[in-house]
Scaffold this motif. Structure first.
Motif, PDB file in Angstrom:
ATOM      1  N   ALA A 229       0.828  -1.211   0.000  1.00 43.75           N
ATOM      2  CA  ALA A 229       0.000   0.000   0.000  1.00 43.75           C
ATOM      3  C   ALA A 229       0.862   1.261   0.000  1.00 43.75           C
ATOM      4  CB  ALA A 229      -0.930  -0.003   1.205  1.00 43.75           C
ATOM      5  N   ALA A 230       1.994   1.205   0.691  1.00 43.60           N
ATOM      6  CA  ALA A 230       2.876   2.366   0.757  1.00 43.60           C
ATOM      7  C   ALA A 230       3.502   2.690  -0.595  1.00 43.60           C
ATOM      8  CB  ALA A 230       3.972   2.128   1.791  1.00 43.60           C
ATOM      9  N   ALA A 267      -6.791  -1.255   1.775  1.00 46.95           N
ATOM     10  CA  ALA A 267      -5.618  -2.115   1.608  1.00 46.95           C
ATOM     11  C   ALA A 267      -5.983  -3.588   1.696  1.00 46.95           C
ATOM     12  CB  ALA A 267      -4.564  -1.773   2.658  1.00 46.95           C
ATOM     13  N   LEU A 268      -6.988  -3.923   2.509  1.00 44.67           N
ATOM     14  CA  LEU A 268      -7.373  -5.313   2.718  1.00 44.67           C
ATOM     15  C   LEU A 268      -8.498  -5.765   1.795  1.00 44.67           C
ATOM     16  CD1 LEU A 268      -7.339  -5.446   6.632  1.00 44.67           C
ATOM     17  CD2 LEU A 268      -5.547  -6.184   5.058  1.00 44.67           C
ATOM     18  N   ALA A 269      -9.028  -4.844   1.003  1.00 39.71           N
ATOM     19  CA  ALA A 269     -10.204  -5.157   0.194  1.00 39.71           C
ATOM     20  C   ALA A 269      -9.887  -6.067  -0.985  1.00 39.71           C
ATOM     21  CB  ALA A 269     -10.857  -3.872  -0.313  1.00 39.71           C
ATOM     22  N   ASP A 270      -8.644  -6.064  -1.428  1.00 41.01           N
ATOM     23  CA  ASP A 270      -8.255  -6.844  -2.609  1.00 41.01           C
ATOM     24  C   ASP A 270      -7.793  -8.233  -2.178  1.00 41.01           C
ATOM     25  OD1 ASP A 270      -7.398  -7.845  -4.969  1.00 41.01           O
ATOM     26  OD2 ASP A 270      -5.742  -6.450  -5.269  1.00 41.01           O
ATOM     27  N   ALA A 273      -4.243  -9.180  -3.106  1.00 39.69           N
ATOM     28  CA  ALA A 273      -3.163  -8.581  -2.323  1.00 39.69           C
ATOM     29  C   ALA A 273      -2.875  -9.430  -1.084  1.00 39.69           C
ATOM     30  CB  ALA A 273      -3.536  -7.158  -1.920  1.00 39.69           C
ATOM     31  N   LEU A 274      -3.936  -9.920  -0.456  1.00 38.61           N
ATOM     32  CA  LEU A 274      -3.753 -10.787   0.710  1.00 38.61           C
ATOM     33  C   LEU A 274      -3.107 -12.112   0.311  1.00 38.61           C
ATOM     34  CD1 LEU A 274      -7.094 -10.221   2.652  1.00 38.61           C
ATOM     35  CD2 LEU A 274      -4.814  -9.553   3.384  1.00 38.61           C
ATOM     36  N   ASP A 275      -3.539 -12.664  -0.815  1.00 38.60           N
ATOM     37  CA  ASP A 275      -2.966 -13.919  -1.278  1.00 38.60           C
ATOM     38  C   ASP A 275      -1.480 -13.758  -1.580  1.00 38.60           C
ATOM     39  OD1 ASP A 275      -5.438 -15.097  -1.056  1.00 38.60           O
ATOM     40  OD2 ASP A 275      -5.936 -14.896  -3.183  1.00 38.60           O
ATOM     41  N   CYS A 276      -1.129 -12.637  -2.220  1.00 37.02           N
ATOM     42  CA  CYS A 276       0.283 -12.373  -2.530  1.00 37.02           C
ATOM     43  C   CYS A 276       1.097 -12.243  -1.247  1.00 37.02           C
ATOM     44  CB  CYS A 276       0.426 -11.100  -3.361  1.00 37.02           C
ATOM     45  SG  CYS A 276       0.267 -11.362  -5.126  1.00 37.02           S
ATOM     46  N   ALA A 277       0.556 -11.500  -0.304  1.00 39.46           N
ATOM     47  CA  ALA A 277       1.271 -11.298   0.953  1.00 39.46           C
ATOM     48  C   ALA A 277       1.490 -12.621   1.681  1.00 39.46           C
ATOM     49  CB  ALA A 277       0.500 -10.323   1.842  1.00 39.46           C
TER      50      ALA A 277
END
Length: 375
Positions: A229-230, A267-270, A273-277
């Motif tokens: 996100a940054a 930031a958490l809506a996608d 993005a969580l899967d990548c993290a």
């Protein structure tokens, strides 16, 4: 690996049957799980690893009723003589340093790589052990040298003896007892108390599994989501054109609180993005692991992942050593085969796209994988 095929490693059960009947449920004793088995490293090699600064090791001694713990690195002079009783050296992550140890760990790849942790090998003199205890993860205890007597039980009382450097149960209540000889193996689910004591010189291989706690996993994932996100160039800035003069400057404005909540929710809506993290966190190499860049050039007929490389995938991504890549189509199939089998042969590489070959070459250059020309 055909998970429906019976195997001596699991006492004639197939991996599918073992996971259904025993995993997380009940112990399994397997006699001659690996007939003729010998430890992947010798006693001398193990003690040499224990003295290395980039290897996690411990020395545990039980003398005159007292437990002593020393963390490595362990120089040879710190290790008791072989004739001294009741001491144990434990070396974590032997699979990161020895090819045979890594190959042994891969025998247990019927459990997802995301759960498979490492191969710990212990050497104990007569009477050596670490005391009755329980682990919060699954473990296979494979006897490599000599004999070890195991007592196990479903421990209801988890109270520990106070004031010790080790987590030793105050009131161990064993229910079963086995003596394991080379090639024998004992599987224990999480929470099963166990106490192993060497009968003479003894080496034991412990195949352990990751059991991340919710808080720790959330911490790792959220850190990576926050970093992503940054990096956003178009992230909105907080504006407050309607802010009025205040007589309470210490109070946090409600509008700023709402802005912060929206930022976190965005930031958490996608889900991607969580899967990548998560994938990046699960494939992050262990501390003190580094890779040696390979010399340039060479014919790439076969690609083998380095034993220290972690590689996984989900439906849309490939993850390797803390990095993520979008993948689809034939290239995704190819990379998934590499993650599953840790090697690609000539026929598979012949079908790879130029982009996939370029990526594999970059991983080889970084030392994450190794190109072979031996077919």
């Amino acid at each position: 690996m055909d998970v429906r095929q019976p195997t001596a490693l699991l006492g004639g059960l197939s991996p599918a049957q073992f996971m259904q009947r025993h995993w997380h449920r009940k112990p399994l004793l397997v006699r001659a799980a690996i007939p003729g088995f010998k430890p992947p490293v010798s006693r001398a090699e193990l003690l040499r690893l224990a003295g290395s600064e980039d290897v996690e090791s411990r020395l545990i001694q039980h003398q005159d009723g007292q437990w002593r713990l020393r963390h490595g690195p362990l120089p040879r002079r710190a290790i008791p003589s072989l004739t001294t009783r009741e001491w144990t050296v434990l070396v974590q992550g032997v699979d990161l340093h020895d090819d045979a140890a890594h190959a042994l760990l891969q025998r247990f790849a019927f459990v997802p790589h995301a759960r498979l942790d490492d191969l710990m090998i212990s050497y104990a003199s007569d009477g050596g052990g670490v005391g009755p205890h329980f682990d919060n993860y699954d473990v296979f205890l494979l006897q490599g040298l000599g004999r070890r007597r195991w007592r196990i039980g479903r421990q209801k009382n988890a109270k520990l003896i106070e004031g010790l450097p080790l987590k030793i149960l105050a009131r161990f209540e064993p229910e079963e007892e086995y003596v394991l000889e080379p090639g024998d193996m004992l599987y224990l689910p999480p929470g099963w108390a166990h106490d192993g004591v060497a009968e003479g010189e003894c080496m034991t291989c412990s195949i352990g599994f990751r059991s991340p706690d919710a808080a720790g996993l959330a911490h790792e994932v959220l850190l990576r989501v926050a970093d992503a996100a940054a990096d956003e160039d178009d992230a909105p800035l907080y504006r407050d054109p309607k802010q009025t003069a205040t007589a309470s400057p210490g109070a946090i404005p409600a509008a700023l609180q709402a802005f912060a909540r929206e930022a976190v929710q965005r930031a958490l809506a996608d889900p991607a993005a969580l899967d990548c993290a998560l994938g990046e966190a699960l494939t992050e190499p262990k501390p003190n692991v580094w890779f040696e860049p390979a010399p340039a050039g060479g014919l790439m007929e076969r690609v083998v992942l380095d034993k220290r490389t972690r590689m996984m995938y989900d439906e849309q991504h490939i993850f390797i050593n803390g990095e993520s890549y979008r993948a689809a189509g034939d290239d995704a199939v190819l990379m998934r085969r590499l993650a599953d089998g840790r090697a690609l042969g000539p026929q598979e590489l012949a079908r790879a796209s130029d982009e996939a070959l370029e990526l594999l070459a970059a991983w080889c250059d970084a030392g994450w994988a190794h190109a072979r020309s031996d077919g």
